[in-house]
Design a protein around this motif. Sequence first.
Motif, PDB file in Angstrom:
ATOM      1  N   GLU A 179       0.838  -1.193   0.000  1.00  0.00           N
ATOM      2  CA  GLU A 179       0.000   0.000   0.000  1.00  0.00           C
ATOM      3  C   GLU A 179       0.879   1.251   0.000  1.00  0.00           C
ATOM      4  N   GLY A 180       0.513   2.206  -0.833  1.00  0.00           N
ATOM      5  CA  GLY A 180       1.284   3.431  -0.962  1.00  0.00           C
ATOM      6  C   GLY A 180       2.380   3.359  -2.005  1.00  0.00           C
ATOM      7  N   GLU A 181       2.636   2.177  -2.567  1.00  0.00           N
ATOM      8  CA  GLU A 181       3.662   2.038  -3.595  1.00  0.00           C
ATOM      9  C   GLU A 181       3.038   2.146  -4.981  1.00  0.00           C
ATOM     10  N   VAL A 182       3.871   2.488  -5.958  1.00  0.00           N
ATOM     11  CA  VAL A 182       3.419   2.691  -7.334  1.00  0.00           C
ATOM     12  C   VAL A 182       3.805   1.480  -8.168  1.00  0.00           C
ATOM     13  N   ALA A 183       2.863   0.993  -8.963  1.00  0.00           N
ATOM     14  CA  ALA A 183       3.095  -0.151  -9.838  1.00  0.00           C
ATOM     15  C   ALA A 183       2.922   0.276 -11.284  1.00  0.00           C
ATOM     16  N   LYS A 184       3.803  -0.213 -12.148  1.00  0.00           N
ATOM     17  CA  LYS A 184       3.706   0.043 -13.576  1.00  0.00           C
ATOM     18  C   LYS A 184       2.703  -0.926 -14.210  1.00  0.00           C
ATOM     19  N   VAL A 185       2.125  -0.505 -15.326  1.00  0.00           N
ATOM     20  CA  VAL A 185       1.226  -1.396 -16.067  1.00  0.00           C
ATOM     21  C   VAL A 185       2.015  -2.608 -16.544  1.00  0.00           C
ATOM     22  N   GLY A 186       1.495  -3.791 -16.266  1.00  0.00           N
ATOM     23  CA  GLY A 186       2.186  -5.029 -16.587  1.00  0.00           C
ATOM     24  C   GLY A 186       3.000  -5.584 -15.440  1.00  0.00           C
ATOM     25  N   GLN A 187       3.146  -4.832 -14.351  1.00  0.00           N
ATOM     26  CA  GLN A 187       3.908  -5.307 -13.201  1.00  0.00           C
ATOM     27  C   GLN A 187       3.026  -6.191 -12.325  1.00  0.00           C
ATOM     28  N   GLY A 188       3.621  -7.226 -11.719  1.00  0.00           N
ATOM     29  CA  GLY A 188       2.871  -8.117 -10.848  1.00  0.00           C
ATOM     30  C   GLY A 188       2.442  -7.420  -9.566  1.00  0.00           C
ATOM     31  N   LEU A 189       1.170  -7.621  -9.194  1.00  0.00           N
ATOM     32  CA  LEU A 189       0.639  -7.037  -7.959  1.00  0.00           C
ATOM     33  C   LEU A 189       0.659  -8.032  -6.809  1.00  0.00           C
ATOM     34  N   CYS A 190       0.341  -9.297  -7.097  1.00  0.00           N
ATOM     35  CA  CYS A 190       0.303 -10.300  -6.034  1.00  0.00           C
ATOM     36  C   CYS A 190       0.396 -11.689  -6.656  1.00  0.00           C
ATOM     37  N   LEU A 191       0.649 -12.675  -5.800  1.00  0.00           N
ATOM     38  CA  LEU A 191       0.677 -14.075  -6.203  1.00  0.00           C
ATOM     39  C   LEU A 191      -0.567 -14.768  -5.650  1.00  0.00           C
ATOM     40  N   ILE A 192      -1.286 -15.474  -6.520  1.00  0.00           N
ATOM     41  CA  ILE A 192      -2.507 -16.177  -6.133  1.00  0.00           C
ATOM     42  C   ILE A 192      -2.320 -17.660  -6.439  1.00  0.00           C
ATOM     43  N   GLU A 193      -2.533 -18.497  -5.433  1.00  0.00           N
ATOM     44  CA  GLU A 193      -2.451 -19.942  -5.610  1.00  0.00           C
ATOM     45  C   GLU A 193      -3.809 -20.451  -6.084  1.00  0.00           C
ATOM     46  N   VAL A 194      -3.824 -21.083  -7.254  1.00  0.00           N
ATOM     47  CA  VAL A 194      -5.069 -21.574  -7.837  1.00  0.00           C
ATOM     48  C   VAL A 194      -4.954 -23.072  -8.057  1.00  0.00           C
ATOM     49  N   GLU A 195      -6.096 -23.725  -8.114  1.00  0.00           N
ATOM     50  CA  GLU A 195      -6.153 -25.148  -8.398  1.00  0.00           C
ATOM     51  C   GLU A 195      -6.455 -25.349  -9.867  1.00  0.00           C
ATOM     52  N   GLU A 196      -5.682 -26.243 -10.495  1.00  0.00           N
ATOM     53  CA  GLU A 196      -5.873 -26.532 -11.903  1.00  0.00           C
ATOM     54  C   GLU A 196      -6.263 -27.999 -12.070  1.00  0.00           C
ATOM     55  N   ASP A 197      -6.898 -28.308 -13.209  1.00  0.00           N
ATOM     56  CA  ASP A 197      -7.178 -29.710 -13.526  1.00  0.00           C
ATOM     57  C   ASP A 197      -5.861 -30.411 -13.737  1.00  0.00           C
ATOM     58  N   GLY A 198      -5.552 -31.403 -12.877  1.00  0.00           N
ATOM     59  CA  GLY A 198      -4.232 -32.018 -12.880  1.00  0.00           C
ATOM     60  C   GLY A 198      -4.004 -32.945 -14.053  1.00  0.00           C
ATOM     61  N   THR A 199      -2.773 -33.268 -14.299  1.00  0.00           N
ATOM     62  CA  THR A 199      -2.347 -34.253 -15.286  1.00  0.00           C
ATOM     63  C   THR A 199      -1.681 -35.388 -14.539  1.00  0.00           C
ATOM     64  N   ALA A 200      -2.321 -36.539 -14.514  1.00  0.00           N
ATOM     65  CA  ALA A 200      -1.785 -37.672 -13.758  1.00  0.00           C
ATOM     66  C   ALA A 200      -0.695 -38.360 -14.547  1.00  0.00           C
ATOM     67  N   TYR A 201       0.178 -39.027 -13.865  1.00  0.00           N
ATOM     68  CA  TYR A 201       1.289 -39.726 -14.491  1.00  0.00           C
ATOM     69  C   TYR A 201       1.335 -41.156 -13.965  1.00  0.00           C
ATOM     70  N   VAL A 202       1.465 -42.120 -14.905  1.00  0.00           N
ATOM     71  CA  VAL A 202       1.708 -43.506 -14.538  1.00  0.00           C
ATOM     72  C   VAL A 202       3.203 -43.706 -14.574  1.00  0.00           C
ATOM     73  N   GLU A 203       3.809 -43.869 -13.397  1.00  0.00           N
ATOM     74  CA  GLU A 203       5.256 -43.884 -13.292  1.00  0.00           C
ATOM     75  C   GLU A 203       5.771 -45.325 -13.440  1.00  0.00           C
TER      76      GLU A 203
END
Length: 519
Positions: free
Chosen positions: A95-119
């Motif tokens: 808060e109070g800092e300046v960000a340029k357009v295209g600069q990252g604001l935060c990191l969000i952890e999201v869940e994706e449809d996984g790809t399983a592997y048969v090892e």
Amino acid sequence: MVVARPLQRTLFRTSLLRSHFHVNHCLLSARKSLRTFKLADIGEGITECEIIRWAVKEKSAVQSFDPLCEVQSDKASVEITSPYDGIVKQFLVGEGEVAKVGQGLCLIEVEEDGTAYVESTETAGQSPVQTPVQVTHEVNEDTRTEAPPSAHVPQRKHPLDPTNVPTGSTSTDHVLATPAVRHFARQRGVDLAAIAPGSGRDGRVEKKDVEAYISSVSVPEEETTPRQGEDAVVDLGRTRYGMWKAMVQSLEIPRFGYSTSLDLTRFHDLLPTLNAHIPAHYLPSPSTPSSSSSRVSHMVNPSALHPAPQPPSVPEGGRFTKMTYLPFLLKTLAISMMEWPLFRASITPVPAQDTNKPTLTIRPTADLTLALSTPTGLYTPTISSAQSLSLHALASRVTHLAHLGRQVPCGLTVKEMTKRGGTISVSNVGAIGKGEGASPVLVPGGGVAIVAMGRAKWVWDVSDEFYRPNDGIVGKRRLKIDVSWSADHRVIEGAELAAFVETWRGWVENPERLIAEAI
């Protein structure tokens, strides 16, 4: 599901293959990944924004279209919503800092449809081979019952989600948008179907979405550098464009003007004494106090019996060696405001659809806004509770604000540029050139009045106070400063402004009153 089950049945039907293959069940579930949410182009040629506040906290859950943060550009705040469902892991811009357009604001952890592997864990010496298999749930070799199919309802994606690819099949008639936004887009030849879904709730297209779309369409220029002798067309910068919009809005306010001059002679006589006794913590670091009292303090320790209170910390940019007239004028103006609640008032903001009578909010403190000219444009930082600050503290605050304003890019943050602002704005036009007065303009949100201070000058005063020919007095040399006022005539009457200025005069022209005020 369709791909995974036949393959698993084949692999686990024989004991031979069952002894050499296993399923990594942790990879069959949804995978988690970190997405960097970047500041998008919000239109109007804006290249940077200031983070006013975060609407969420780190490690907290957030859903798509939930308020994420509020940014400020061109003195207007914009709320940005989250493009993902997930957990906010880290803020990249505080808060109070300046960000340029295209600069990252935060990191969000999201869940994706996984790809399983048969090892493969075959014979030693062979590296495991991973074969991707698309799955929808965990597979159990002993379970042969098929899961009942469920209706899949695709979730509407946020317009800032990178996986949101417009299909182009949206009809303009089915796009959610208000009539005003439709008219705005139609005037500029923008197809709302190319923008939908918008950033509003339920995909509603907002005006800012149309502006962002217009700004994203690049117009090729044949020649960017004008030839010598030809006209040059330049874009307004972020700050100057903000001034443009504020001045247009100022036409909505009926103003009452008032001008007079104040006598600074008596304070001018006190100024050498004040400058000779500037507290040490306000002086630049290499400097040391030179008064006789400080020399005595080197011989006798004032804290021998008990530690003396520590002075407040002063930033290096707020240190000074000479006091000017401005801190004194600000101090006396703040004291006068405490006597006049009307000049500590601001118009209470209400929703546009509110039909009730407007109201005023009276503040308990005297908040002053300074009009500060900087290399990057005009800024308006605020000095809150100016009536409680000493002359030295006010001089330090003004010096520090000027120091921040001279930096490129501008060092002023939301801490100095409060959204609340002051109820009276001050423009020190006399600091540049030899101007004696001005016609200040009052903008919406700039308080109920603004004063422009000219350059102090010595004049020969032949008013009744100093012109008594019978006593041999035909005038006197006095130091005068012209002040020009503009007040919001919707709130302040002309007589009230004139009486308030006379209250201010009573403090300015009798600076000795401050001694009693401080005791």
